[in-house]
Design a protein around this motif. Sequence first.
Motif, PDB file in Angstrom:
ATOM      1  N   PRO B 158       0.847  -1.186   0.000  1.00 32.67           N
ATOM      2  CA  PRO B 158       0.000   0.000   0.000  1.00 32.67           C
ATOM      3  C   PRO B 158       0.892   1.249   0.000  1.00 32.67           C
ATOM      4  O   PRO B 158       1.897   1.303   0.713  1.00 32.67           O
ATOM      5  CB  PRO B 158      -0.767  -0.122   1.315  1.00 32.67           C
ATOM      6  N   LEU B 159       0.532   2.235  -0.818  1.00 31.95           N
ATOM      7  CA  LEU B 159       1.413   3.394  -1.017  1.00 31.95           C
ATOM      8  C   LEU B 159       1.661   4.167   0.277  1.00 31.95           C
ATOM      9  O   LEU B 159       2.756   4.667   0.509  1.00 31.95           O
ATOM     10  CB  LEU B 159       0.813   4.318  -2.061  1.00 31.95           C
ATOM     11  N   GLY B 163       5.275   5.221   2.102  1.00 29.43           N
ATOM     12  CA  GLY B 163       5.600   6.554   2.609  1.00 29.43           C
ATOM     13  C   GLY B 163       6.065   6.492   4.049  1.00 29.43           C
ATOM     14  O   GLY B 163       7.086   7.083   4.417  1.00 29.43           O
ATOM     15  N   VAL B 164       5.339   5.742   4.856  1.00 30.37           N
ATOM     16  CA  VAL B 164       5.657   5.640   6.284  1.00 30.37           C
ATOM     17  C   VAL B 164       7.008   4.944   6.485  1.00 30.37           C
ATOM     18  O   VAL B 164       7.824   5.368   7.309  1.00 30.37           O
ATOM     19  CB  VAL B 164       4.516   4.894   7.006  1.00 30.37           C
ATOM     20  N   ILE B 165       7.259   3.884   5.709  1.00 30.51           N
ATOM     21  CA  ILE B 165       8.531   3.169   5.852  1.00 30.51           C
ATOM     22  C   ILE B 165       9.698   4.108   5.525  1.00 30.51           C
ATOM     23  O   ILE B 165      10.699   4.154   6.242  1.00 30.51           O
ATOM     24  CB  ILE B 165       8.583   1.921   4.934  1.00 30.51           C
ATOM     25  N   ILE B 206      13.628  10.248  -4.232  1.00 31.83           N
ATOM     26  CA  ILE B 206      14.298   8.950  -4.064  1.00 31.83           C
ATOM     27  C   ILE B 206      13.271   7.858  -3.771  1.00 31.83           C
ATOM     28  O   ILE B 206      13.282   6.782  -4.376  1.00 31.83           O
ATOM     29  CB  ILE B 206      15.349   9.036  -2.935  1.00 31.83           C
ATOM     30  N   ALA B 207      12.343   8.173  -2.851  1.00 33.45           N
ATOM     31  CA  ALA B 207      11.324   7.173  -2.497  1.00 33.45           C
ATOM     32  C   ALA B 207      10.477   6.810  -3.712  1.00 33.45           C
ATOM     33  O   ALA B 207      10.161   5.640  -3.942  1.00 33.45           O
ATOM     34  CB  ALA B 207      10.432   7.705  -1.375  1.00 33.45           C
ATOM     35  N   ASP B 274      -0.327   9.562  -1.898  1.00 27.48           N
ATOM     36  CA  ASP B 274      -0.161   8.830  -0.633  1.00 27.48           C
ATOM     37  C   ASP B 274       1.275   8.865  -0.140  1.00 27.48           C
ATOM     38  O   ASP B 274       1.535   9.069   1.047  1.00 27.48           O
ATOM     39  CB  ASP B 274      -0.544   7.355  -0.804  1.00 27.48           C
ATOM     40  N   LEU B 275       2.207   8.629  -1.068  1.00 27.11           N
ATOM     41  CA  LEU B 275       3.616   8.536  -0.713  1.00 27.11           C
ATOM     42  C   LEU B 275       4.081   9.817  -0.022  1.00 27.11           C
ATOM     43  O   LEU B 275       4.741   9.781   1.016  1.00 27.11           O
ATOM     44  CB  LEU B 275       4.437   8.291  -1.983  1.00 27.11           C
TER      45      LEU B 275
END
Lengths: 277, 342
Positions: B158-159, B163-165, B206-207, B274-275
């Motif tokens: 899940p996007l 983002g959270v990671i 980068i993400a 989301d990211l």
Amino acid sequence: MTRLQRSRTLRWLCTFASLVALAIVLFPVYAVVVASFESTYTLFSGTYHFWPASPTLANYRTVLSAQAANVVTSLIVGLGTAALALVVAVPAAYALSKYRLRVTVVVVSSLLIAQIVPSIVLATSLFIIFHWVHLVNTYPGLILADGTYAIPFAILVLRAFFFSLPNEVMHAAKVDGASEWQTFTRIVVPLARSAVITVAVFAFLNGWGDFIFALTVLNGATIQPITLGIYTYLGNYSTDWGAVMASAVIAIVPAAVMLILAQRYIASGLTAGSVVG
Amino acid sequence: MAIHERDPGMVEGGGQRRGSSPPDGRSGVRASDPTRLASWLSLERKQRLAGWAFLTPAILYVLFAFALPIIYNIVLSFEQTSPATIADITAPFAGLANYRFILHDPTSIAAIVHTFEFTGGSLVGQFIIGFSLALLFSLRFPGRTFARSLVIVPWLLPLIVTGVIFKFLFQLQGGAVDQLLVNIGLVHHPIDWLDNPHLALWTILIANIWLGVPFFTLLLFSALQDVPLDVKEAALMDGAGAWQRLRLVIVPIILPVIEVTVLLGFVFTVKVFDLVIGLTGGGPANSTQLITTWSYNLSFQQFSFGEGAALNNLLLLLAVICAPIYLMLNRGSLGRSSGVER
């Protein structure tokens, strides 16, 4: 070096290069799993540990009570999205591939463009439209919105699959006296099983992983999927990383299960929706 | 407010309308015997009716979930909305006020600029890395199937989770990225990836490259698989080097796929939401605000749905510019049918 030796060295160099690439690709997933077993103390110590310094299940204990209802919500939304996608997409894909209809070009073009439309555009309008029709904060509303990811993709993938289905099969069924509907439900759908499963899996993942529509068309805490649950953890200045990471692992589980179970369908499915020609 | 039965998709060419199309009269009836013609016709009609019945739910869904919101978004962008008008269907007409607002609002302009920088940077990074990996995986070496099957993992998360990671990995206190960079001696002091306004856009870039590489790898890999072996061999016989073979033989062959991939990469990146919400939330100091995140902020946090809709329309325009090209690249399959009556 002989030619043989050189090509052997080259092969192992390729293996090494792809291992490095895989390490970068997989590290974030590895890190989230490790962090989910880390104690709060370690997580806030200011040092990153590549292996749990003091493994604990405390984060999962916290999260299971806080997120259990959200997981159920996400399951309902995911299954609902999959069901909606199948009901709408399977017959439509059949019509768009096996019937000569004048609208085919228009509908297929619209579906290709629908995949391009940014979700935030739809979310803004749908929020207000759902207000009139009382779908804000409801499962049907969220599922209808989540279908916007799944349905165009599902129709295009299934249509590509139906092209490969020989017409003789349907013809034979009709010669035997089957109606159009019987031919579809008893002959075509069973033959398309693998493609139907693929699009159902993707639709489920779309509904499960959706964040933007959950954030917009759900307007309150009554229905809260896990993606929204994770996001609310971030709201504060001091994030409880242990809880966030354990929830993130739970949110990843369906994707991991799908990857293992439906591995061979996934890669082809992902690309088929993009390049139909 | 009339909702026109107009398909959102038909931006290319003549803007045809659906819904009012007469029944197709030119079907393949070739019966010379007039008495049999009647039964043939009824069969034809029965089949056409069945086709329409199968298609109707999808048409209704597209009208409700795509056409209606897109049209309503345009209407909304010309309205003077306020929290009080959300419950109503319409709000007072505002002329071009919402568009004037976004052209003078520094954050909106910054969001537009960021969106272009973010999209351009992502495409360059994703293409270079994705194409390199696709070339790598098309060589024969131990473990290539394994590597290829795992490279799609980022795509399945899940996007918001991604983002959270990345927020966790890039944090200043105990972030894995900084620790790795310090440990291998690339930097002396940890880099403030998330809270430095000059760096945060690089962080989301980068993400997003990490997120998008599998898509490029997979599409370009399958294109490379379709390059005929004898073409590659012929080039090898002619004494072409690896770089020459790539540039002069392989790239021209897979160019159509490269075009589709870059085009889709563009439309996917333009709508990233989301990211960024998970990673930076548009901050610090709006330095990672994109059109999508700022539009969300305008509509759902400041309740200026009209201004949000105006910004949305700009985003829609960006995406829709690509539509004719995308349709053209897919033209072969648009009207195809392999129907029984053929």
